[in-house]
Design an enzyme around this catalytic site. Sequence first.
Site, mmCIF file in Angstrom:
data_model
loop_
_atom_site.group_PDB
_atom_site.id
_atom_site.type_symbol
_atom_site.label_atom_id
_atom_site.label_comp_id
_atom_site.label_asym_id
_atom_site.label_seq_id
_atom_site.Cartn_x
_atom_site.Cartn_y
_atom_site.Cartn_z
ATOM 1 N N ARG A 26 0.858 -1.202 0.000
ATOM 2 C CA ARG A 26 0.000 0.000 0.000
ATOM 3 C C ARG A 26 0.889 1.246 0.000
ATOM 4 O O ARG A 26 2.109 1.159 0.154
ATOM 5 C CB ARG A 26 -0.957 0.018 1.204
ATOM 6 C CG ARG A 26 -0.278 0.041 2.560
ATOM 7 C CD ARG A 26 -1.332 -0.108 3.682
ATOM 8 N NE ARG A 26 -0.723 -0.345 4.975
ATOM 9 C CZ ARG A 26 -0.470 0.602 5.881
ATOM 10 N NH1 ARG A 26 -0.746 1.850 5.624
ATOM 11 N NH2 ARG A 26 0.063 0.284 7.043
ATOM 12 N N GLY A 93 7.791 1.539 6.489
ATOM 13 C CA GLY A 93 8.020 2.440 7.606
ATOM 14 C C GLY A 93 6.780 2.633 8.442
ATOM 15 O O GLY A 93 5.661 2.348 8.007
ATOM 16 N N TYR A 160 10.408 9.095 15.086
ATOM 17 C CA TYR A 160 10.343 9.125 13.618
ATOM 18 C C TYR A 160 11.463 9.991 13.056
ATOM 19 O O TYR A 160 12.173 9.601 12.131
ATOM 20 C CB TYR A 160 8.981 9.641 13.168
ATOM 21 C CG TYR A 160 8.787 9.596 11.666
ATOM 22 C CD1 TYR A 160 8.444 8.406 11.021
ATOM 23 C CD2 TYR A 160 8.949 10.737 10.892
ATOM 24 C CE1 TYR A 160 8.279 8.356 9.639
ATOM 25 C CE2 TYR A 160 8.784 10.702 9.512
ATOM 26 C CZ TYR A 160 8.446 9.510 8.889
ATOM 27 O OH TYR A 160 8.277 9.470 7.523
HETATM 28 P P1 NAP Z 1 1.959 3.762 4.707
HETATM 29 O O1 NAP Z 1 0.892 4.070 3.713
HETATM 30 O O2 NAP Z 1 1.621 3.821 6.147
HETATM 31 O O3 NAP Z 1 2.568 2.332 4.328
HETATM 32 C C1 NAP Z 1 3.620 1.825 5.104
HETATM 33 C C2 NAP Z 1 4.035 0.506 4.530
HETATM 34 O O4 NAP Z 1 5.102 -0.005 5.343
HETATM 35 C C3 NAP Z 1 2.914 -0.547 4.549
HETATM 36 O O5 NAP Z 1 3.036 -1.382 3.428
HETATM 37 C C4 NAP Z 1 3.237 -1.304 5.819
HETATM 38 O O6 NAP Z 1 2.746 -2.637 5.827
HETATM 39 C C5 NAP Z 1 4.749 -1.314 5.730
HETATM 40 N N1 NAP Z 1 5.371 -1.705 6.983
HETATM 41 C C6 NAP Z 1 5.230 -1.122 8.207
HETATM 42 N N2 NAP Z 1 5.947 -1.816 9.104
HETATM 43 C C7 NAP Z 1 6.546 -2.828 8.440
HETATM 44 C C8 NAP Z 1 7.417 -3.891 8.801
HETATM 45 N N3 NAP Z 1 7.831 -4.062 10.076
HETATM 46 N N4 NAP Z 1 7.847 -4.738 7.854
HETATM 47 C C9 NAP Z 1 7.456 -4.577 6.571
HETATM 48 N N5 NAP Z 1 6.610 -3.636 6.164
HETATM 49 C C10 NAP Z 1 6.182 -2.757 7.092
HETATM 50 O O7 NAP Z 1 3.214 4.740 4.525
HETATM 51 P P2 NAP Z 1 3.690 5.624 3.295
HETATM 52 O O8 NAP Z 1 3.155 6.977 3.491
HETATM 53 O O9 NAP Z 1 3.446 4.905 2.028
HETATM 54 O O10 NAP Z 1 5.252 5.712 3.608
HETATM 55 C C11 NAP Z 1 6.219 4.951 2.888
HETATM 56 C C12 NAP Z 1 7.600 5.460 3.274
HETATM 57 O O11 NAP Z 1 7.684 6.859 2.947
HETATM 58 C C13 NAP Z 1 7.877 5.354 4.767
HETATM 59 O O12 NAP Z 1 9.219 5.009 4.967
HETATM 60 C C14 NAP Z 1 7.625 6.779 5.270
HETATM 61 O O13 NAP Z 1 8.331 7.057 6.434
HETATM 62 C C15 NAP Z 1 8.096 7.585 4.092
HETATM 63 N N6 NAP Z 1 7.526 8.938 4.062
HETATM 64 C C16 NAP Z 1 6.176 9.130 3.928
HETATM 65 C C17 NAP Z 1 5.657 10.425 3.912
HETATM 66 C C18 NAP Z 1 4.188 10.705 3.759
HETATM 67 O O14 NAP Z 1 3.791 11.887 3.801
HETATM 68 N N7 NAP Z 1 3.325 9.698 3.549
HETATM 69 C C19 NAP Z 1 6.528 11.522 4.052
HETATM 70 C C20 NAP Z 1 7.888 11.307 4.174
HETATM 71 C C21 NAP Z 1 8.387 10.000 4.174
HETATM 72 P P3 NAP Z 1 1.312 -3.030 6.560
HETATM 73 O O15 NAP Z 1 0.258 -2.759 5.549
HETATM 74 O O16 NAP Z 1 1.498 -4.459 6.874
HETATM 75 O O17 NAP Z 1 1.195 -2.161 7.783
#
Ligand code: NAP
Length: 237
Positions: A26, A93, A160
């Site tokens: 996702r 993450g 974080y």
């Molecule tokens: P998200 O929608 O919450 O998705 C997080 C993903 O990480 C999910 O697939 C989740 O799996 C997986 N995950 C969490 N813990 C895990 C583990 N222990 N082992 C394997 N998979 C795990 O987050 P996102 O917004 O797409 O973020 C993706 C990356 O971008 C992250 O590193 C985040 O810190 C970074 N980021 C995001 C933003 C933002 O605004 N969204 C901004 C800056 C950086 P489950 O479905 O099983 O929980």
Amino acid sequence: MTEQTPETELYDSLDGQVALVTGANRGIGRQIAENLSELGATVFAATRSVTHDVPDGWEHLLVDVTQEGEISDATDEIFQTAGRLDIVVNNAGVGEFDGDLVSESVKTIDRTLATNLRGPMLVCKHTVPLLLQNEGGRVVNLSSGMGALGEGQSGGSPAYRVSKTGVNGLTAYLHGEYADQGLLANSVCPGWVRTDMGGDDATRSVEEGADTPTWLCRFRPESPAGRFWRDRDVIEW
Ligand code: NAP
């Protein structure tokens, strides 16, 4: 491009190349995996539960990034199935965005560092030997401006923030240790993205958030590395 942005040479197609994306079920990771698949790469989509579905045509791996055994097994499976690995996207993450350090629970600190920092370190520990087998293997680490020392460090979410500062340290380390063997390691801030983590008020779509990470995956050998990027531009650590 800013003055400090170096020239890049990109693959137009990733045909014949193999990519591993963590947290690919996702959010931004799912979109990066889709982009890489559309570019022709064989995508190994790592998810932490077998119940997560991934599209037909992707290889599906079970990887909770806090579990070294699952990372090791997944790397073995990639080698046995594809015989090579060109791209690792450390995307998985977690984030809890509320209090300051005094109010942060130990559970949140441990979980955040284990997933966001220890996880990518272990993924790299196991995959770098495969990446080094071909010139120009790439590691793309999903970081955040929240961990940038050049941006204001206030407003809560200490675990974080520190985890992402650490991810940037991992990128710098990988570059220092392995760049002369051809590895390209970069960090990227995707911006504030409308995912479960980013929330509905975020300013960017997942397509926009996945753009620069995907672009970094297209870097040819000898492209810039050991940098922190946002919007296809170098930013301060
Ligand atoms: P998200 O929608 O919450 O998705 C997080 C993903 O990480 C999910 O697939 C989740 O799996 C997986 N995950 C969490 N813990 C895990 C583990 N222990 N082992 C394997 N998979 C795990 O987050 P996102 O917004 O797409 O973020 C993706 C990356 O971008 C992250 O590193 C985040 O810190 C970074 N980021 C995001 C933003 C933002 O605004 N969204 C901004 C800056 C950086 P489950 O479905 O099983 O929980």
